[in-house]
Enzyme design. Structure first.
Site, PDB file in Angstrom:
ATOM      1  N   THR A  57       0.787  -1.056   0.097  1.00 34.42           N
ATOM      2  CA  THR A  57      -0.137  -0.042  -0.071  1.00 34.42           C
ATOM      3  C   THR A  57       0.754   1.300   0.039  1.00 34.42           C
ATOM      4  O   THR A  57       2.096   1.130  -0.135  1.00 34.42           O
ATOM      5  CB  THR A  57      -0.773   0.030   1.299  1.00 34.42           C
ATOM      6  OG1 THR A  57       0.081   0.398   2.332  1.00 34.42           O
ATOM      7  CG2 THR A  57      -1.592  -1.196   1.331  1.00 34.42           C
ATOM      8  N   CYS A  58       0.153   2.333   0.134  1.00 28.50           N
ATOM      9  CA  CYS A  58       1.004   3.760   0.162  1.00 28.50           C
ATOM     10  C   CYS A  58       1.804   3.693   1.318  1.00 28.50           C
ATOM     11  O   CYS A  58       2.914   4.552   1.523  1.00 28.50           O
ATOM     12  CB  CYS A  58      -0.042   4.820  -0.117  1.00 28.50           C
ATOM     13  SG  CYS A  58      -1.230   4.764   1.296  1.00 28.50           S
ATOM     14  N   ASN A  59       1.596   2.940   2.450  1.00 28.52           N
ATOM     15  CA  ASN A  59       2.116   3.131   3.695  1.00 28.52           C
ATOM     16  C   ASN A  59       3.097   1.941   3.885  1.00 28.52           C
ATOM     17  O   ASN A  59       3.918   2.191   4.873  1.00 28.52           O
ATOM     18  CB  ASN A  59       1.188   3.413   4.942  1.00 28.52           C
ATOM     19  CG  ASN A  59       0.661   4.868   4.849  1.00 28.52           C
ATOM     20  OD1 ASN A  59       1.129   5.608   4.200  1.00 28.52           O
ATOM     21  ND2 ASN A  59      -0.684   4.814   5.201  1.00 28.52           N
ATOM     22  N   ILE A 197      -6.624   5.476  -3.765  1.00 26.22           N
ATOM     23  CA  ILE A 197      -7.134   6.619  -2.884  1.00 26.22           C
ATOM     24  C   ILE A 197      -7.812   7.618  -3.535  1.00 26.22           C
ATOM     25  O   ILE A 197      -8.531   8.395  -2.956  1.00 26.22           O
ATOM     26  CB  ILE A 197      -5.616   6.751  -2.160  1.00 26.22           C
ATOM     27  CG1 ILE A 197      -5.106   5.803  -1.336  1.00 26.22           C
ATOM     28  CG2 ILE A 197      -5.631   8.100  -1.519  1.00 26.22           C
ATOM     29  CD1 ILE A 197      -3.674   6.132  -0.846  1.00 26.22           C
TER      30      ILE A 197
END
Length: 417
Positions: A57-59, A197
């Site tokens: 994911t982005c994180n 997102i």
């Protein structure tokens, strides 16, 4: 039956990196798209790894799997991304067995998220499991663990207010837009790209801004039209991007590309423009932030918003941790049962063979011997004996390996793997 958590030949690991130590650039070079994830799963299978689950994911990017050594998983990660082993060693982490299990619970329930209570990661875990299952890289352990994490996540949502208010980066981005751009319903909003997102942000924008003229542009028009149809957006051609940026008051970029798709050369505006880059890796070139009238905000900045909502959530952490502890405890009990189940099964089989031989022997010696009564009585004794052994193993997890070996030795058991 494999002793999944304390096997002599392989252990359960998580290797990964997250927003806690890895900056946005580093997370970008270690990110996995669908194609690279599939390649990774197939390489894992050919190398003999028994069960693996991948989330990106982005994180964070994480690999949960069974290996003789975590370096096997680190090599798979680095071999399918732009990252190197040296870079991973600087910011990455490795958890083993019960620590790895607990880590998945904390991640999947939003306690380890950049925004506390962000539950979007649970869908990523589900997708990761389905992708592994497609490649025949799941097992009973991973399936049970994922289901347990999903159960804990649902309970925390239902029994606490950990997810009240803003539940995602997407919502946080809308909060930011609403706080910085007055009269948003009258402004021109442009969404470039159909990343997850970005889509979620768009959905929240539609809900909270009363703006009926949001424009969507994507390189592939078919994808744009699918998203636009769902949210009632206006679709423009990719060739019109520069012109639409000139008109925009807010530009949301979520193309999901591996390199910047919006640079300073594209932007020529004489009015204030707010640019939100909601992509990992960055999809907006840093030079955009130097332009006059332009404010560039990356999702890391949005994720760090510590508003009243997040502060309120913190008081629900103990309740969430108690739920995790309960569900994780049930999973560990199941795991220990799986570990010694072959031994208990073999013990029962051994006792049954002794029972049959003894009944046959007594039948020859005793007149009017009652086979039925003898079998009922001895069956109950066998059940009580095996239950006692099972309870001992369940209640003494730290010494269960030694106990299992002793039981095997005393009763001369052969257990199936």
């Amino acid at each position: 039956m494999k002793a999944y958590n304390i096997s002599k030949h392989s252990s359960f690991y998580v290797v990964g990196l997250s927003y806690k130590k890895a900056d946005v650039h580093t997370r970008g070079i270690f990110s996995l798209n669908e194609e690279s994830r599939t390649n990774l799963l197939r390489q894992a299978k050919s190398s003999g790894i028994d069960g693996i689950l991948v989330t990106s994911t982005c994180n964070r990017t994480e690999l949960f799997g069974f290996a003789q050594h975590p370096f096997q998983l680190i090599q798979l990660l680095c071999g399918n991304t732009q990252g190197t082993v040296e870079e991973f060693q600087k910011v990455g982490y490795v958890y083993k067995n019960y620590e790895a299990i607990n880590h998945m619970f904390r991640v999947g329930t939003g306690l380890d998220s950049q925004i506390l209570g962000d539950f979007e990661i649970i869908s990523q875990i589900k997708q990761g499991f389905y992708a592994s299952r497609e490649e025949d890289m799941t097992n009973h352990f991973l399936e049970r663990l994922c289901n347990s994490v999903i159960q804990a996540s649902k309970r925390i949502k239902n029994e606490t207010e950990l997810s009240s208010g803003a539940t995602s980066v997407a919502f946080a981005s809308v909060q930011y837009i609403l706080s910085k751009v007055p009269n948003i319903s009258e402004k021109n909003i442009l969404l470039f790209g159909t990343g997850k997102i970005g889509r979620n942000t768009c959905e929240n924008l539609v809900k909270h801004t009363d703006n009926d003229h949001i424009v969507l542009i994507n390189r592939t028009r078919d994808k744009a039209e699918k998203v636009a149809g769902k949210f009632n957006l206006l679709v423009k051609e990719y060739g019109e991007l520069q012109e639409e940026i000139r008109k925009a008051d807010v530009l949301v970029v979520a193309t999901g590309a591996q390199h910047p798709t919006v640079s300073g050369d594209l932007i020529h505006t004489s009015k204030p423009l707010l640019v939100l880059d909601l992509s990992i890796p960055r999809n907006v070139d840093d030079n955009v932030g130097n332009l006059e009238n332009v404010t560039l905000v990356h999702l890391d900045q949005l994720s760090k918003m510590t508003d009243d909502t997040l502060k309120r959530r913190e008081k629900y952490i103990p309740k969430a941790e108690a739920i995790i502890s309960e569900v994780e405890g049930d999973f560990k009990k199941w795991l220990e049962t799986r570990k010694f189940a072959p031994t208990i099964k073999a013990l029962k089989k051994k006792l049954k063979s002794i029972q049959e031989a003894e009944i046959d022997n007594q039948r020859k010696k005793i007149k009017d011997f009652n086979d039925e009564h003898a079998e009922i009585l001895s069956d109950r004794i066998i059940q009580k004996i095996t239950t006692h052994f099972a309870n001992h193993l369940r209640e003494s997890p730290n010494s269960s390996d030694e106990s299992i070996e002793l039981i095997k030795k005393v009763f001369q058991l052969e257990t199936s793997k």
